[in-house]
Design a protein around this motif. Sequence first.
Motif, PDB file in Angstrom:
ATOM      1  N   ALA A  10      -7.603  63.318  37.229  1.00 13.85           N
ATOM      2  CA  ALA A  10      -7.222  64.683  36.845  1.00 13.85           C
ATOM      3  C   ALA A  10      -5.723  64.960  36.935  1.00 13.85           C
ATOM      4  CB  ALA A  10      -7.989  65.689  37.713  1.00 13.85           C
ATOM      5  N   GLY A  11      -4.898  63.982  36.652  1.00 10.88           N
ATOM      6  CA  GLY A  11      -3.458  64.209  36.668  1.00 10.88           C
ATOM      7  C   GLY A  11      -2.864  64.346  38.051  1.00 10.88           C
ATOM      8  N   ALA A  12      -3.625  64.047  39.101  1.00 14.37           N
ATOM      9  CA  ALA A  12      -3.136  64.149  40.472  1.00 14.37           C
ATOM     10  C   ALA A  12      -3.180  62.777  41.135  1.00 14.37           C
ATOM     11  CB  ALA A  12      -3.964  65.154  41.273  1.00 14.37           C
ATOM     12  N   ALA A  13      -2.543  62.679  42.292  1.00 18.18           N
ATOM     13  CA  ALA A  13      -2.533  61.423  43.038  1.00 18.18           C
ATOM     14  C   ALA A  13      -2.840  61.721  44.499  1.00 18.18           C
ATOM     15  CB  ALA A  13      -1.186  60.725  42.906  1.00 18.18           C
ATOM     16  N   PHE A  14      -3.670  60.867  45.085  1.00 13.78           N
ATOM     17  CA  PHE A  14      -4.116  61.038  46.465  1.00 13.78           C
ATOM     18  C   PHE A  14      -3.913  59.724  47.216  1.00 13.78           C
ATOM     19  CE2 PHE A  14      -6.386  63.929  43.768  1.00 13.78           C
ATOM     20  CZ  PHE A  14      -6.540  65.104  44.497  1.00 13.78           C
ATOM     21  N   ALA A  15      -3.889  59.820  48.553  1.00 12.40           N
ATOM     22  CA  ALA A  15      -3.693  58.627  49.376  1.00 12.40           C
ATOM     23  C   ALA A  15      -4.555  58.716  50.622  1.00 12.40           C
ATOM     24  CB  ALA A  15      -2.219  58.473  49.765  1.00 12.40           C
ATOM     25  N   LEU A  16      -4.899  57.540  51.160  1.00 11.99           N
ATOM     26  CA  LEU A  16      -5.608  57.430  52.426  1.00 11.99           C
ATOM     27  C   LEU A  16      -4.645  56.928  53.496  1.00 11.99           C
ATOM     28  CD1 LEU A  16      -9.073  55.720  51.709  1.00 11.99           C
ATOM     29  CD2 LEU A  16      -8.587  58.162  51.970  1.00 11.99           C
ATOM     30  N   ALA A  17      -4.674  57.570  54.656  1.00  7.36           N
ATOM     31  CA  ALA A  17      -3.915  57.114  55.815  1.00  7.36           C
ATOM     32  C   ALA A  17      -4.854  57.116  57.016  1.00  7.36           C
ATOM     33  CB  ALA A  17      -2.712  58.016  56.069  1.00  7.36           C
ATOM     34  N   HIS A  18      -4.563  56.270  57.991  1.00 11.63           N
ATOM     35  CA  HIS A  18      -5.453  56.110  59.143  1.00 11.63           C
ATOM     36  C   HIS A  18      -4.769  56.560  60.426  1.00 11.63           C
ATOM     37  CE1 HIS A  18      -8.345  53.710  56.798  1.00 11.63           C
ATOM     38  NE2 HIS A  18      -7.268  53.184  56.227  1.00 11.63           N
ATOM     39  N   THR A  19      -5.539  57.219  61.288  1.00 14.29           N
ATOM     40  CA  THR A  19      -5.147  57.442  62.663  1.00 14.29           C
ATOM     41  C   THR A  19      -5.948  56.470  63.519  1.00 14.29           C
ATOM     42  OG1 THR A  19      -6.843  59.115  63.160  1.00 14.29           O
ATOM     43  CG2 THR A  19      -4.810  59.888  62.096  1.00 14.29           C
ATOM     44  N   GLU A  20      -5.874  56.598  64.825  1.00 14.60           N
ATOM     45  CA  GLU A  20      -6.620  55.682  65.691  1.00 14.60           C
ATOM     46  C   GLU A  20      -8.126  55.856  65.554  1.00 14.60           C
ATOM     47  OE1 GLU A  20      -5.433  53.216  67.402  1.00 14.60           O
ATOM     48  OE2 GLU A  20      -3.377  53.682  66.807  1.00 14.60           O
ATOM     49  N   THR A  21      -8.579  57.090  65.230  1.00 14.61           N
ATOM     50  CA  THR A  21     -10.018  57.353  65.222  1.00 14.61           C
ATOM     51  C   THR A  21     -10.517  57.975  63.928  1.00 14.61           C
ATOM     52  OG1 THR A  21      -9.662  59.561  66.203  1.00 14.61           O
ATOM     53  CG2 THR A  21     -10.029  57.703  67.718  1.00 14.61           C
ATOM     54  N   ALA A  22      -9.658  58.183  62.950  1.00 13.61           N
ATOM     55  CA  ALA A  22     -10.067  58.899  61.740  1.00 13.61           C
ATOM     56  C   ALA A  22      -9.283  58.412  60.542  1.00 13.61           C
ATOM     57  CB  ALA A  22      -9.894  60.408  61.925  1.00 13.61           C
ATOM     58  N   THR A  23      -9.730  58.864  59.366  1.00 10.76           N
ATOM     59  CA  THR A  23      -9.046  58.579  58.112  1.00 10.76           C
ATOM     60  C   THR A  23      -8.662  59.900  57.461  1.00 10.76           C
ATOM     61  OG1 THR A  23     -10.307  56.541  57.785  1.00 10.76           O
ATOM     62  CG2 THR A  23      -9.242  57.491  55.846  1.00 10.76           C
ATOM     63  N   GLN A  24      -7.422  60.002  57.003  1.00  4.44           N
ATOM     64  CA  GLN A  24      -6.917  61.221  56.378  1.00  4.44           C
ATOM     65  C   GLN A  24      -6.830  61.044  54.870  1.00  4.44           C
ATOM     66  OE1 GLN A  24      -3.155  61.300  58.425  1.00  4.44           O
ATOM     67  NE2 GLN A  24      -3.913  62.723  59.992  1.00  4.44           N
ATOM     68  N   VAL A  25      -7.185  62.098  54.142  1.00  2.23           N
ATOM     69  CA  VAL A  25      -7.026  62.129  52.695  1.00  2.23           C
ATOM     70  C   VAL A  25      -5.888  63.098  52.375  1.00  2.23           C
ATOM     71  CG1 VAL A  25      -8.122  62.486  50.469  1.00  2.23           C
ATOM     72  CG2 VAL A  25      -9.492  61.705  52.420  1.00  2.23           C
ATOM     73  N   TRP A  26      -4.855  62.597  51.702  1.00  5.96           N
ATOM     74  CA  TRP A  26      -3.664  63.392  51.386  1.00  5.96           C
ATOM     75  C   TRP A  26      -3.530  63.589  49.876  1.00  5.96           C
ATOM     76  CZ3 TRP A  26      -0.068  65.127  55.090  1.00  5.96           C
ATOM     77  CH2 TRP A  26      -0.253  64.650  56.391  1.00  5.96           C
ATOM     78  N   LEU A  27      -3.145  64.807  49.480  1.00 10.13           N
ATOM     79  CA  LEU A  27      -2.691  65.039  48.114  1.00 10.13           C
ATOM     80  C   LEU A  27      -1.215  64.695  48.067  1.00 10.13           C
ATOM     81  CD1 LEU A  27      -3.007  66.222  45.221  1.00 10.13           C
ATOM     82  CD2 LEU A  27      -2.431  68.463  46.206  1.00 10.13           C
TER      83      LEU A  27
END
Length: 382
Positions: free
Chosen positions: A118-135
């Motif tokens: 949809a014309g956007a870009a997202f990324a995954l990043a990790h912490t010690e106990t979780a995964t983050q989804v970033w726009l």
Amino acid sequence: MTACAIERATVLRAGFTIASDGSYAACLTESGEGGWYPERWTLTGPEPYTVPLPGNQPEEPGTEVLPLPDGRVLIRRRVADRFDLALLYPTGPGTGELPLGSLRSAEGEEVRLLPPVAGAAFALAHTETATQVWLVCGSGGGNHSGGPQLLATVPGRCTGGVWLDRTGRLLALDRVGPDGGRTKAVAVDLRQGEVTPLLQIADDSNDRVLLAEPDSGLLLLRSDAPGTDRLGWGVLGSRRPVRFPEALRMDDTVLTPFAAQSGQILMPEASAVALRAEGPDGAAPVVWRPGERTVTWLTSPEGWLAGTGLWSARGSLRLPYACERWPFGLAEYEAPAPAPERAAVACAAPDGPAAADGGGPERRTASVLPLQQAPLDTARAR
């Protein structure tokens, strides 16, 4: 889809990714001097072409690129302990660059770009106990330029990343919980920040989503629930069981889906799926429909950027390639007619690249354009 393997042609190319609307593609290309630079492919128009987007210094091999429908290319570079993000665009003889900020991940983990949508870009990043989804950039109604925006945090470590809709709201991830254990697919609603179980075949199985086609609701998945790791399919939101077709079970060959035909509204059995078949003799493309018991083997173009391709609006499969005689191009295949209407045979252009033998019960050649058992629970948009 993204080709993770590096393909040898006149030059090396890696990370080939196609924009969500099929208009552009991007990859890293070897400069011939040991370095890499981003390259954009234009896939529309009568004569597709490539544009180099070199920066002030060569890129590292692990750099990621992702094309947007407006022609810009997102790049993710590792710099010390952070990952810098920027948009690249051609400016006459040079390359313009718009910085978008940086992201960090847990030690030993990478920030990874998700497939375009949809014309956007997202990324995954990790912490010690979780995964983050970033726009990272873009949003439903316009450009997002205030730096990366955290949309959701998913407990556990997530891999994969498949879009369940075309708006960039519902994302499927393969998650291992904070306490370890099996891999289970979950759906993440990026507007609500909610995480919902998506695929639960058996308590002791590993279940991953590989591909989704929002028009038909078709899901391609991999699970070891049948006793061995198998490809299966189901329908998003359906209570019908997941199926594991024998046609997708091959000795000494690994099948990986990379593109599904769109427009098959409420007809998942009729949606043609393109898969990469990796065997002892190399990689070849195959086409399969969930409603059929066989696959169709295609003769791959020389220099195919294996594992990448797209379906056109009229239902033909386009595979990108790069070889010595043809520095860049798209090989086009007519989709096999649904059974029993399988008499039509795609034509081969006499001046096209030489075809590699894919093997199998049925093979098709390409015409060349100058120059890609269990219910499914789903998180529902509110």
